[in-house]
Design a protein around this motif. Structure first.
Motif, PDB file in Angstrom:
ATOM      1  N   ARG A 330       0.839  -1.190   0.000  1.00  0.00           N
ATOM      2  CA  ARG A 330       0.000   0.000   0.000  1.00  0.00           C
ATOM      3  C   ARG A 330       0.876   1.243   0.000  1.00  0.00           C
ATOM      4  O   ARG A 330       1.876   1.311   0.714  1.00  0.00           O
ATOM      5  CB  ARG A 330      -0.931   0.000   1.210  1.00  0.00           C
ATOM      6  CG  ARG A 330      -1.885  -1.179   1.228  1.00  0.00           C
ATOM      7  CD  ARG A 330      -2.761  -1.191   2.459  1.00  0.00           C
ATOM      8  NE  ARG A 330      -1.994  -1.332   3.680  1.00  0.00           N
ATOM      9  CZ  ARG A 330      -2.486  -1.843   4.800  1.00  0.00           C
ATOM     10  NH1 ARG A 330      -3.725  -2.270   4.845  1.00  0.00           N
ATOM     11  NH2 ARG A 330      -1.733  -1.930   5.878  1.00  0.00           N
ATOM     12  N   ARG A 332       1.956   4.976   0.819  1.00  0.00           N
ATOM     13  CA  ARG A 332       1.796   5.998   1.844  1.00  0.00           C
ATOM     14  C   ARG A 332       2.740   7.150   1.518  1.00  0.00           C
ATOM     15  O   ARG A 332       3.846   6.930   1.018  1.00  0.00           O
ATOM     16  CB  ARG A 332       2.095   5.450   3.238  1.00  0.00           C
ATOM     17  CG  ARG A 332       1.192   4.291   3.655  1.00  0.00           C
ATOM     18  CD  ARG A 332       1.513   3.825   5.061  1.00  0.00           C
ATOM     19  NE  ARG A 332       0.712   2.682   5.443  1.00  0.00           N
ATOM     20  CZ  ARG A 332      -0.519   2.753   5.946  1.00  0.00           C
ATOM     21  NH1 ARG A 332      -1.060   3.943   6.130  1.00  0.00           N
ATOM     22  NH2 ARG A 332      -1.189   1.673   6.277  1.00  0.00           N
ATOM     23  N   ARG A 360      -2.364   6.043  -7.579  1.00  0.00           N
ATOM     24  CA  ARG A 360      -3.202   5.358  -6.603  1.00  0.00           C
ATOM     25  C   ARG A 360      -4.317   6.306  -6.177  1.00  0.00           C
ATOM     26  O   ARG A 360      -4.189   7.533  -6.265  1.00  0.00           O
ATOM     27  CB  ARG A 360      -2.396   4.947  -5.365  1.00  0.00           C
ATOM     28  CG  ARG A 360      -1.223   4.019  -5.643  1.00  0.00           C
ATOM     29  CD  ARG A 360      -1.670   2.659  -6.099  1.00  0.00           C
ATOM     30  NE  ARG A 360      -0.553   1.790  -6.433  1.00  0.00           N
ATOM     31  CZ  ARG A 360      -0.007   0.925  -5.581  1.00  0.00           C
ATOM     32  NH1 ARG A 360      -0.477   0.836  -4.356  1.00  0.00           N
ATOM     33  NH2 ARG A 360       1.001   0.155  -5.954  1.00  0.00           N
ATOM     34  N   GLU A 380      -3.657   5.201   0.967  1.00  0.00           N
ATOM     35  CA  GLU A 380      -4.571   4.712  -0.066  1.00  0.00           C
ATOM     36  C   GLU A 380      -5.986   4.588   0.473  1.00  0.00           C
ATOM     37  O   GLU A 380      -6.202   4.323   1.649  1.00  0.00           O
ATOM     38  CB  GLU A 380      -4.110   3.334  -0.563  1.00  0.00           C
ATOM     39  CG  GLU A 380      -3.002   3.375  -1.571  1.00  0.00           C
ATOM     40  CD  GLU A 380      -2.807   2.023  -2.236  1.00  0.00           C
ATOM     41  OE1 GLU A 380      -3.821   1.439  -2.672  1.00  0.00           O
ATOM     42  OE2 GLU A 380      -1.663   1.569  -2.297  1.00  0.00           O
ATOM     43  N   TYR A 479      -8.867  -2.135   5.169  1.00  0.00           N
ATOM     44  CA  TYR A 479      -8.260  -2.755   3.996  1.00  0.00           C
ATOM     45  C   TYR A 479      -8.560  -4.246   3.939  1.00  0.00           C
ATOM     46  O   TYR A 479      -8.782  -4.808   2.874  1.00  0.00           O
ATOM     47  CB  TYR A 479      -6.742  -2.550   4.006  1.00  0.00           C
ATOM     48  CG  TYR A 479      -6.310  -1.130   3.751  1.00  0.00           C
ATOM     49  CD1 TYR A 479      -6.281  -0.608   2.458  1.00  0.00           C
ATOM     50  CD2 TYR A 479      -5.937  -0.300   4.804  1.00  0.00           C
ATOM     51  CE1 TYR A 479      -5.891   0.693   2.227  1.00  0.00           C
ATOM     52  CE2 TYR A 479      -5.544   1.010   4.570  1.00  0.00           C
ATOM     53  CZ  TYR A 479      -5.521   1.501   3.279  1.00  0.00           C
ATOM     54  OH  TYR A 479      -5.145   2.787   3.055  1.00  0.00           O
TER      55      TYR A 479
END
Length: 595
Positions: A330, A332, A360, A380, A479
């Motif tokens: 993911r 960041r 993203r 995200e 998530y």
């Protein structure tokens, strides 16, 4: 990849052009490859030589020997003298000559070597600043990874020191001898202050010792009930005392001192327990933080540079900018700026621009401000989103002892329900204090267990009166759908998964009662359409059966959380009125939906 495609197009376009013996395509390719070698980018130079060589050969097959010579020269400069200008020129020239002569007769090699030499000369004429060695792509700018590792080590050392301090305090306390201050101490004090100077001491304390001691022990229930002695209340064994009034006064003084010393001992032990518990909880929190800093994620230097350029174009050059990939892949981003204010619309626009750069979909950033700096934390968009609902009714009046906190922190949905002991304003103080402190600690990154330990200390030391509150907490990873439930004295909660409802949780003690927290943790996995319901004990006075039925009916209709919470509270309120034993009633509902 885009740069290589552009370079191939340029090489192919110039490959068929010649000005006598001078070949512009060879000249441009040689200058570009040597420049990359001088900047200390050997892999980029080798990739460029391969792509442009293929483009030259495809544009004019007669240039294949030249492409081979350029590849040999680039390989020599990249391997033998990377990031060194003079040595790189010499290695490149030697490699070009060797490569061309190996595949081309001497008569036709002069034009190729002339063009390659012109390219090398063009590179040598470039400003020194253009050919300064570039920072390595695999190292974050400013040597960030070593700094993070050092910070993690320091935090771990501080955590170990605090934990060791708490253990040392407890060990020293356990090693000290205990003073046996029971009621026998009151008897000894009366003897030393009154009887030791009395003429009948030998008779009372030697000849009739058993009867005197029995009479003294009989004073205990009188003192504990009334707090003082009266001559008419003295037991029969002490009726022979020649100083009854003085005996009563000495007993009152000794018992008051005994009670104050006992209260001081209990208070000091509570303070020691609170101190060591705070040290231990903060040490554990620092340990978790050091572990997170120790694995900051894989850096994305190219994206970090583009994000920094975006903020520079907006007129706020960042002090620090880092785009990373975590262990789950993911994205960041953390951007630190001088103290700046942003509106909600501006934050949403920034999330869109940074997301376009990172390719993203990003959430609006979390804003942290401290010491003249503002840090924007981008993450995200999760796969799930949380919809909250809550409803409540006070037992009497408008003040309820139940408190609810519902919010989304970084990548997780948090829901807290705290029930203060009793009803009315005192219970409301304890419930709201516990809920507010827990929410703040969760937002700061504490785990549920650590937050409960610190809130337990706060409730224990809030006042001299006994304070207590239950803690019911659920944290859902948006998530993955992983939900972590933590309960300390709370009523059973409910989960609705796949349309089926079930109760979770067992009986335990609330916070603020003991020195530690007796909590229960559980991990479950949820999906879109599932519900999590937290309730206070007032809602379950008639048991959980009707609640399970109502939850399954509401889940089948996909009812909104606020409507479901209202239905539960109204039904429980009606049942409480029928029983005639009202209590604070609260329901907090979380529903997961696809983002």
């Amino acid at each position: 990849m885009g740069s290589l495609l552009l370079a191939a197009a340029v090489a192919a376009a110039w490959g068929g052009v010649s000005f006598g013996l001078l070949l512009p395509g060879v000249l441009v390719c040689a200058a570009a490859e040597l420049a990359l070698c001088c900047k200390g980018l050997p892999l980029a130079a080798l990739a460029l030589s391969g792509v442009t060589g293929a483009a030259l050969a495809s544009a004019d097959p007669s240039l294949a020997p030249a492409a081979a010579g350029l590849a040999c020269g680039c390989a020599a400069a990249a391997v033998l003298a990377p990031a060194r200008r003079i040595e790189g020129l010499a290695a490149y020239g030697g490699g070009c000559v060797a490569g061309v002569l190996c595949v081309q007769p001497l008569a036709g090699a002069f034009g190729f070597l002339l063009s390659a030499g012109a390219g090398a000369g063009l590179c040598a004429l470039l400003p020194a600043g253009w050919l300064a060695p570039a920072a390595k792509n695999d190292d974050p700018p400013g040597d960030e990874r070593p700094r993070l590792s050092a910070a993690a080590t320091r935090l771990e050392a501080v955590a170990e020191s605090l934990s060791s301090l708490a253990e040392t305090v407890n060990e020293v306390y356990d090693a000290f001898p205990r003073r046996c201050e029971d009621f026998r101490w009151v008897i000894d004090n009366i003897h030393d202050s009154l009887c030791a100077n009395c003429g009948r001491r030998e008779v009372c304390w030697k000849q009739e010792h058993a009867a005197t001691l029995e009479g003294m022990e009989a004073l205990r229930p009188i003192l504990e009930e009334r707090g003082h002695l009266e001559t008419m209340l003295l037991p029969g064994q002490l009726a022979r005392c020649i100083h009854p009034a003085a005996l009563c006064a000495a007993g009152d003084r000794a018992f008051a001192l005994y009670r104050s010393r006992r209260e001081a001992r209990v208070h000091s032990e509570a303070m020691r327990t609170a101190l060591t518990e705070q040290y231990s909880a903060v040490a554990d929190a620092l340990g978790v933080l050091s572990e997170q800093l120790g694995r900051p994620g894989s850096p994305e230097p190219y994206k970090s540079g583009r994000v920094a350029a975006l903020f520079a174009q907006l007129g706020t050059p960042p002090l620090e900018c880092a785009v990373t990939l975590d262990d789950l892949g993911r994205t960041r981003a953390a951007v630190t700026l001088p103290r700046t204010r942003f509106s909600e619309k501006e934050l949403a626009a920034l999330a869109g621009e940074v997301g376009r750069i990172c390719r993203r979909s990003l959430e609006p950033p979390q804003v942290l401000s401290c010491k003249g700096m503002t840090t924007l934390l981008f993450a995200e968009k999760p796969l799930l989103r949380a919809v909250f609902g809550t409803a409540g009714a006070a037992a009497r009046g408008e003040i309820s002892g139940d408190a609810v906190q519902q919010f989304c922190s970084a990548a997780a949905a948090q829901m807290i329900l705290c029930d203060g002991m009793g009803t009315g304003r005192p219970a409301a103080v304890d419930g709201n204090l516990a809920a507010e402190l827990t929410a703040r600690l969760l937002k700061a990154g504490f785990t549920a267990e650590l937050a409960a330990r610190l809130v337990n200390v706060a409730l224990a030391l809030k006042s001299d009166e006994e304070s207590g509150a239950t803690l019911d907490l659920v944290s859902v990873d948006l998530y993955t759908g992983t939900a972590r439930l933590f309960k300390a004295g709370a009523a059973p909660g409910f989960l609705v998964h796949g349309g089926k409802a079930r109760a979770v949780g067992e009986a335990s003690l609330p916070m603020g009662i003991l020195g530690g927290v007796s909590g229960q943790s559980r991990v479950v996995h949820l999906a879109a359409g599932d519900y999590v319901v937290l309730v206070s004990d007032g809602l379950l006075a008639d048991g959980p059966g009707w609640v399970l039925q109502q939850l399954e009916l509401s889940a089948a209709k996909a009812e909104a959380p606020d409507l479901l919470a209202k239905k539960l509270v109204e039904a429980a309120r009606a049942r409480a009125v029928q029983r005639g034993r009202p209590d604070d009633i609260t329901a907090a509902v979380l529903r997961l939906e696809n983002s």
